[in-house]
Design an enzyme around this catalytic site. Structure first.
Site, short mmCIF file in Angstrom:
data_model
loop_
_atom_site.label_atom_id
_atom_site.label_comp_id
_atom_site.label_asym_id
_atom_site.label_seq_id
_atom_site.Cartn_x
_atom_site.Cartn_y
_atom_site.Cartn_z
N LYS A 174 77.85 72.45 63.79
CA LYS A 174 76.44 72.52 64.21
C LYS A 174 76.03 71.19 64.82
O LYS A 174 75.87 70.20 64.12
CB LYS A 174 75.48 72.85 63.07
CG LYS A 174 74.09 73.20 63.64
CD LYS A 174 72.96 73.08 62.65
CE LYS A 174 72.36 71.71 62.61
NZ LYS A 174 71.65 71.30 63.85
N GLY A 227 74.53 61.89 59.21
CA GLY A 227 73.11 61.97 59.48
C GLY A 227 72.35 61.10 58.49
O GLY A 227 72.84 60.08 58.02
N SER A 228 71.15 61.55 58.15
CA SER A 228 70.27 60.72 57.33
C SER A 228 70.57 60.88 55.84
O SER A 228 71.18 61.88 55.41
CB SER A 228 68.82 61.11 57.60
OG SER A 228 68.61 62.46 57.22
N GLY A 232 71.73 64.32 53.84
CA GLY A 232 73.05 64.26 53.21
C GLY A 232 72.98 64.71 51.76
O GLY A 232 73.84 65.46 51.28
N GLU A 250 78.43 60.58 55.82
CA GLU A 250 78.34 59.35 56.62
C GLU A 250 76.86 59.19 56.95
O GLU A 250 76.33 59.93 57.76
CB GLU A 250 79.11 59.49 57.94
CG GLU A 250 80.53 59.95 57.80
CD GLU A 250 81.47 58.80 57.53
OE1 GLU A 250 81.00 57.64 57.48
OE2 GLU A 250 82.66 59.06 57.37
N CYS A 285 74.17 54.11 63.74
CA CYS A 285 74.10 54.04 62.26
C CYS A 285 74.46 52.66 61.76
O CYS A 285 73.88 52.17 60.81
CB CYS A 285 75.01 55.09 61.66
SG CYS A 285 76.64 55.10 62.40
N GLU A 384 65.73 51.87 57.47
CA GLU A 384 66.37 52.06 58.77
C GLU A 384 65.30 52.44 59.79
O GLU A 384 64.51 53.34 59.54
CB GLU A 384 67.42 53.17 58.65
CG GLU A 384 68.22 53.37 59.91
CD GLU A 384 69.27 54.47 59.74
OE1 GLU A 384 68.92 55.56 59.24
OE2 GLU A 384 70.43 54.23 60.09
P1 NAP Z 1 69.40 64.16 60.27
O1 NAP Z 1 68.00 64.51 60.44
O2 NAP Z 1 69.93 63.95 58.90
O3 NAP Z 1 70.23 65.31 61.01
C1 NAP Z 1 71.62 65.36 61.00
C2 NAP Z 1 72.06 66.81 61.09
O4 NAP Z 1 71.61 67.51 59.92
C3 NAP Z 1 71.46 67.54 62.29
O5 NAP Z 1 72.40 68.44 62.79
C4 NAP Z 1 70.28 68.26 61.64
O6 NAP Z 1 69.85 69.39 62.32
C5 NAP Z 1 70.83 68.64 60.30
N1 NAP Z 1 69.77 68.91 59.33
C6 NAP Z 1 68.50 68.42 59.31
N2 NAP Z 1 67.81 68.91 58.27
C7 NAP Z 1 68.65 69.74 57.61
C8 NAP Z 1 68.51 70.56 56.47
N3 NAP Z 1 67.36 70.65 55.79
N4 NAP Z 1 69.59 71.28 56.07
C9 NAP Z 1 70.74 71.23 56.76
N5 NAP Z 1 70.93 70.49 57.86
C10 NAP Z 1 69.90 69.74 58.28
O7 NAP Z 1 69.79 62.85 61.06
P2 NAP Z 1 69.43 62.47 62.56
O8 NAP Z 1 68.01 62.07 62.61
O9 NAP Z 1 69.90 63.55 63.47
O10 NAP Z 1 70.40 61.25 62.80
C11 NAP Z 1 70.08 59.94 62.45
C12 NAP Z 1 70.69 59.54 61.13
O11 NAP Z 1 72.12 59.70 61.15
C13 NAP Z 1 70.46 58.09 60.83
O12 NAP Z 1 70.12 57.90 59.48
C14 NAP Z 1 71.81 57.45 61.13
O13 NAP Z 1 72.00 56.23 60.51
C15 NAP Z 1 72.74 58.50 60.68
N6 NAP Z 1 74.07 58.31 61.28
C16 NAP Z 1 75.13 57.89 60.50
C17 NAP Z 1 76.38 57.69 61.06
C18 NAP Z 1 77.58 57.27 60.22
O14 NAP Z 1 78.71 57.44 60.68
N7 NAP Z 1 77.41 56.74 59.04
C19 NAP Z 1 76.58 57.90 62.41
C20 NAP Z 1 75.48 58.30 63.18
C21 NAP Z 1 74.24 58.51 62.59
P3 NAP Z 1 68.69 69.31 63.47
O15 NAP Z 1 69.43 69.76 64.63
O16 NAP Z 1 67.60 70.24 63.07
O17 NAP Z 1 68.23 67.91 63.56
#
Ligand code: NAP
Ligand code: MG
Length: 481
Positions: A174, A227-228, A232, A250, A285, A384
């Site tokens: 996804k 993701g966040s 997670g 991650e 990230c 963050e």
């Molecule tokens: P996010 O809101 O956590 O979204 C990540 C993924 O999860 C998206 O596909 C999102 O779908 C999905 N998601 C959101 N809410 C959900 C729920 N209730 N149930 C299941 N899935 C759900 O994160 P983001 O805002 O896209 O990305 C930014 C974050 O990712 C930051 O915190 C960043 O630091 C982190 N990140 C970490 C790394 C690493 O390798 N450590 C790398 C890159 C980014 P949607 O399509 O609806 O958004």
């Protein structure tokens, strides 16, 4: 441009016919309506993935054959470099030079790397008595759910697909709702490369719908999530409330750049720090979003950082020399601006930037921003931001610098700048982060694992270690008696 879900080798609309708009942050315009996958679509994808896995055409194939297909996919990505880069840049606001020079080639390289590696991974023979032969082998897990964010759609997707597919798993992916297009383009190339039907499925949609359905599906054996932090943790809840699937996380970061008084060449340090925070508009990230600098050199470093920041001019992502493009969406830009405004109201000093920019009408852009903050508990220091915002803290000596650097719930990355190798080694050992850079920032290779400690998660992408997360050990005990 592919906008439908990719399930069992075919592009199909969502079962209920719904769609959502993907918007270009370059100018706020709608690029396309994309299938809005829900639980029914995820279920179809998981069933296709299970059938493909059980059929064995991929899972039981000679690893060299899987490797050839992954290398072919990497070649096809390179053949389609211009199209893929244009799509990624338009969907995310990444500067086109980065999309062409980094996103597409890094993702292709990752798939090729696992394709090259997988037929060189051996099992073990356990030391037993002579009347037995005990084999320890690695087997794929089955159906892997991959849920990824919008900041590096192609690269993070490849970090999951490379080891998962090389090991013989089937995948239901996804992409983020803000950036679904490159994953769908990749699915089309994967089919052309020879990935069998059902082995790779892409279900675009919303997190609460398609993402949650993957997390809760009893037919999914593992979720690989980037993701966040809050989302997670939701995946751990989904796993606990369904089949106890394994979940690798991650997550985010607030990575410190520790600059000690004996750091050599402060101009070079300032430039590295600038790239470490302003690349991809800070939406990384492991962005080096905090500087912890020794008071003795703080003024000079800040002056140099101000000069470096001035070189990151927000500009149209499609222009070939742009280095600072758009933030992912108007909502995200509002959130970043809100954090900066609250920091300023709370006593932090905005040294540079702190304002919106509008090189392209309707797009979401921000000036590179430097903020000095004395209070280590201020939200701008602890949270963050995920934008082009660098926070500067000062320390009186090495010990205080290490304490401030570690005073975070995150642990994704850190850097230390010093000309004394003993100080470098000691500080690197004390910094609690999955990657510590010494006198550099963001250097990496496919051969080195990447992931976090503490709230930044526990998964590791890249390197042979990533295969651990997509395989399970099997013991086969053969009696020779
Ligand atoms: P996010 O809101 O956590 O979204 C990540 C993924 O999860 C998206 O596909 C999102 O779908 C999905 N998601 C959101 N809410 C959900 C729920 N209730 N149930 C299941 N899935 C759900 O994160 P983001 O805002 O896209 O990305 C930014 C974050 O990712 C930051 O915190 C960043 O630091 C982190 N990140 C970490 C790394 C690493 O390798 N450590 C790398 C890159 C980014 P949607 O399509 O609806 O958004
Ligand atoms: Mg988009």
């Amino acid at each position: 441009m592919r906008t439908e879900a990719f399930i069992d080798g075919r592009f199909v609309p969502a079962a209920d016919g719904r769609a959502f708009a993907t918007i270009s942050p370059r100018d706020g315009s709608e690029i396309a309506q994309v299938a809005r996958g829900g639980a029914t679509d995820v279920n179809r994808a998981v069933q296709a993935a299970r059938r493909a896995f059980d059929g064995g055409d991929w899972a039981l194939a000679d690893p060299a054959q899987r490797g050839r297909v992954l290398r072919r996919l990497a070649e096809l990505m390179t053949d389609h470099l211009d199209d893929l880069a244009a799509l990624e840049s338009r969907d995310t606001g990444h500067p086109i030079a980065d999309a062409r020079g980094v996103d597409v080639p890094t993702a292709a390289r990752c798939l090729a790397w696992y394709g090259e590696a997988i037929d060189k991974v051996y099992g073990e023979i356990a030391p037993t008595a002579a009347d037995a032969l005990a084999l320890i082998g690695r087997e794929p897990l089955g159906v892997v759910g991959a849920v990824v964010p919008w900041n590096y759609p192609l690269i993070i997707t490849a970090w999951k697909l490379g080891p998962a597919l090389a090991a013989g798993n089937s995948v239901v992916l996804k992409p983020a709702e803000q950036s679904p297009l490159s994953a769908l383009a990749l699915a089309e190339l994967a089919a052309e490369a020879g990935i069998p039907d059902g082995v790779l499925n892409v279900v675009p949609g919303y997190g609460e719908e398609a993402g949650q359905a993957i997390g809760r599906h009893d037919g999914v054996d593992k979720v690989a999530f980037t993701g966040s932090v809050p989302v997670g943790r939701l995946f751990q809840v989904y796993a606990g409330e369904s089949n106890g699937k394994s979940v690798s996380l991650e997550l985010g970061g607030k990575s410190p750049q520790v600059v000690l008084a004996d750091a050599a060449d402060l101009q070079a340090v300032a430039e590295a720090i600038g790239w470490g925070i302003f690349y991809n508009a800070g939406q990384t990230c492991h962005a080096g979003s905090r500087v912890v600098v020794d008071r003795a050199i703080a003024d000079e470093l800040v002056e140099r950082l101000t000069g470096v920041a001035a070189g990151f001019v927000p500009a149209d992502p499609v222009a070939p020399d742009t280095i600072l493009g758009a933030l992912i969406s108007a909502e995200h830009l509002d959130g970043v601006m809100g954090r900066v405004e609250r920091a300023a109201a709370g006593g932090a000093t905005v040294i540079a930037g702190g304002t919106r920019a509008e090189p392209v009408t309707g797009g979401s852009y921000m000036q590179p921003t430097l903020i000095a903050a004395d209070d280590p508990a201020a939200p701008i220091v602890t949270d963050e931001v995920f934008g082009p915002v660098l926070v500067i803290q000062t320390a009186d000596d090495v010990d205080q610098a290490v304490t401030l650097a570690n005073d975070t719930r995150y642990g994704l990355a850190a850097a230390v700048w010093t000309s004394d190798v003993r100080t470098a080694g000691r500080v690197a050992r004390r910094l609690r982060a999955g990657t510590v850079w010494v006198n550099t920032f963001d250097a990496s290779s496919m051969a080195t694992p990447f992931g976090g400690m503490k709230d930044s998660g526990h998964g590791r992408d890249r390197s042979l270690h990533a295969l651990d997360a997509y395989t399970q050990l099997k013991t086969t005990w053969i009696s020779l008696a």
